[in-house]
Design a protein around this motif. Structure first.
Motif: not given
Length: 646
Positions: A455-461, A463-467, A558-562
């Motif tokens: 799940s962590k790897r999926m969430e990282s990917l 985020r990458l797609y979103t950014l 900058t503060r990361k929120l997601y």
């Protein structure tokens, strides 16, 4: 002082078959005893043949039913000899049978068969350590039909894993022990490869190997860069860091004494002739390099052909796929048939024979030539023509992470390969690039399965797609011909994924601005107010970060929120209620004059527009996708309010 060496392997004659021979003798003895009993019973006991056999067996077995009795003294003496001989011989035969069975079981469990095979090995590699790197090196050696004897400290790995494979030779033990190295046949080996994860062990193994065999080729692994020099000083010929080069580099370093570079000149029609000469001497054709007069560096491609079946498959594919053969013929024509190969072999004699035979066939131009010498040959024999390489194109797309499977299936079904991926992150001048090399649907399925399980790897990917512009990215796609690439382009366009082909960096930036679903919103409100976040989340947006601007210093915090849903929003609200967090946030808000920005993503451009309109109506919005100078002008023009930091 070193303890006296006691060999684990038999040095002289092999005694392992002795119990089997004795067992045969015991069986012969039993047969002779039965024969003696039958003959004696016939002439001394005066019995017929059947009763003679019956009396002999019951007497040898000491059953004694009493239905046939010896009467005369000579009969009694005969019966005594038969009983005594039977008891002794059967006991002996039974004992030997147990011994043979026990030895057979022990041979399987103790690796006696392995040790005998190891004792007869020569021109092999001694591989010390069968961990992550060692197993990868072993695969490279097996791929090229090169024998290796493994020394592994973990006895369970040897007995339960390595000895399960009939063609894998392994010894349990410590490679720093001189006797273990001798048992592995280091004196008859062509090289030693050391792949343990401990640099200290690697150093002592190197010293031991060099002491036993001063001339052997030694390649060792270094886990830490500061130990490379020490390992060279200890006697290693090559020191490889797997983190930098990998198992394949260890293999090539190990093969360096028996590897050479040949430069040939021939057409596509002579590929079989050249390859058969190389393979029949037990050599491996590692790569091919095409030398073009207009290029500084040759165009190289890995091959790794060590078996005639691999060659046959390649040549058969050329006959089946005419377009592929035509492309190859165009490349050969482009280089006038001049190319080079790195050839590895079992020994230098084999390489010498390959070179002599290639020269005899008129294919060889030179051996181990440097780049200047090859360029001179190209100028002498070659000609300048248009180069036709493997067709490829660069596509720029926009889709969600859930569409990866369909995108890959479209590319793979047309026999094309997905070579890489580039993400376009805000604030970065160059894209974030990653090699993919996807050419098989099974590789794609394994990748997606790993994503689902992690799940962590999926969430990282995600985020990458979103950014990256909300799913905007690029791929290099290669294919067998331009028609296949055209079909991929058409299918991706029909699915709505494709934004363009072979776009420049400026064109991609424009596409992100036009189709991208990520935007930066500049806002102004009190620190305790989270209405802006509530509007964004309720309308289907995601908040990636929050930026606060420090006037005078012109620094950005900058503060990361997601924040992606209402639960995340609720957790954020609870976090802000904590005294320390509340005090820090209020102070930061006062310093930045209550001006901050959010990077926001959404599923489509229309949702972004709705969020922008709602924030504008609330009076919090100051601007959308402003450049840095515009943001600082707004921040520094805001009214300075008094505040106190304790």
């Amino acid at each position: 002082m070193r303890p006296p060496y006691i060999p684990l392997l038999p040095i002289g004659r092999d005694l392992s078959n002795l119990p089997y021979k004795l067992a045969i003798y015991a069986i012969i003895g039993v047969i002779l005893l039965i024969t003696y009993g039958i003959v004696g019973s016939t002439y001394i006991m005066r019995l017929d043949l059947l009763n003679s056999l019956y009396f002999t067996v019951q007497t040898i077995a000491t059953v004694g039913f009493g239905d046939i009795r010896p009467i005369t003294p000579i009969q009694k003496i005969f019966t005594i000899t038969l009983v005594m001989g039977g008891v002794a011989l059967l006991a002996y035969a039974f004992t030997l049978t147990i011994t043979v069975v026990t030895m057979a079981v022990e041979e399987i469990t103790s690796g006696a068969r392995q040790r005998r095979m190891i004792a007869s090995s020569k021109d092999h590699f001694v591989l010390c350590g069968y961990g992550r790197v060692g197993s990868a090196v072993h695969k490279e050696l097996k791929k090229r039909n090169i024998q290796a004897i493994i020394i592994e400290r973990d006895e369970n790995v040897v007995k339960k894993e390595l000895w399960e494979e009939p063609d894998v030779l392994a010894i349990p033990g410590d490679a720093t022990d001189e006797s273990i190295m001798i048992d592995a046949g280091i004196k008859k080996a062509r090289g030693v490869i050391i792949t343990t994860g401990d640099d200290v062990d690697n150093l002592f193994i190197t010293l031991t190997a060099r002491e036993i065999h001063p001339d052997i080729w030694i390649v060792t692994r270094a886990s830490k860069s500061e130990n490379v020099r020490r390992l060279y000083r200890s006697g290693a010929d090559k020191v490889i860091s797997p983190e930098a080069s990998g198992a394949e580099d260890i293999y090539f370093a190990s093969m360096e004494p028996t590897i050479m570079k040949i430069t040939d000149m021939h057409g596509v029609g002579d590929i079989r002739k050249e390859s058969e000469i190389i393979l029949k001497h037990g050599c491996t054709l590692e790569n091919i390099e095409y030398h073009l007069p207009e290029f500084k560096e040759p165009l190289a491609r890995k091959i790794g052909v060590s078996d005639i079946s691999q060659l046959n498959r390649f040549l058969s594919s050329l006959e089946r796929e005419k377009s592929r053969k035509k492309s190859l013929e165009s490349i050969y024509e482009s280089v006038s048939g001049i190319h080079s190969h790195w050839i590895s072999g079992p020994n230098k004699e084999s390489l010498k024979k390959v070179a002599e035979e290639l020269e005899k066939e008129g294919l060889l131009l030179g051996v181990n030539l440097n780049e200047d010498e090859i360029k001179e040959l190209v100028r002498k024999h070659g000609r300048m023509v248009e180069v036709v390489l493997k067709p490829e194109m660069r596509i720029t797309e926009m889709h969600d992470i859930t569409d990866i499977k369909e995108e890959a299936e479209i590319i793979l079904k047309h026999v094309c390969s997905l070579e890489d991926i580039e993400y376009y992150l805000p604030g970065f001048h160059e894209p974030l690039k990653r090699k993919v090399g996807l050419s098989d649907v099974r590789e794609m399925e394994r990748f997606l399965k790993r994503l689902e399980e992690d799940s962590k790897r999926m969430e990282s990917l995600e985020r990458l797609y979103t950014l990256s512009g909300g799913g905007v990215h690029s791929h290099t796609i290669s294919g067998p011909d331009t028609q296949s690439l055209a079909k991929v382009e058409s299918d991706l366009k029909s699915r709505g994924y494709l934004l363009g082909v072979n776009l420049t960096r400026e064109e991609i930036v424009k596409k992100i601005a036009e189709f991208g679903r990520v935007t930066e919103l500049l806002l102004r409100h009190k620190a305790s107010d989270i209405d802006d976040k509530r509007i964004i989340i309720n309308m289907g947006g995601r908040i990636l970060d929050s930026k606060h601007y420090l006037p005078g210093l012109r620094e950005v915090v900058t503060r990361k929120l997601y924040l992606k849903n209402k639960d995340d929003l609720k957790n954020c609200e609870e976090e802000y209620k904590k005294p320390d967090a509340k005090r820090s946030l209020e102070t930061l808000s006062q310093i930045s004059r209550q001006v901050h920005s959010h990077t926001v993503s959404a599923r489509d451009v229309e949702t972004i527009k709705k969020i922008v309109n709602a924030l504008k109506k609330s009076g919090m919005l100051l601007g959308v996708d402003l450049n840095e100078e515009e943001i600082w002008n707004i921040v520094e023009s805001e009214k300075i309010e008094q505040f106190c930091i304790q």
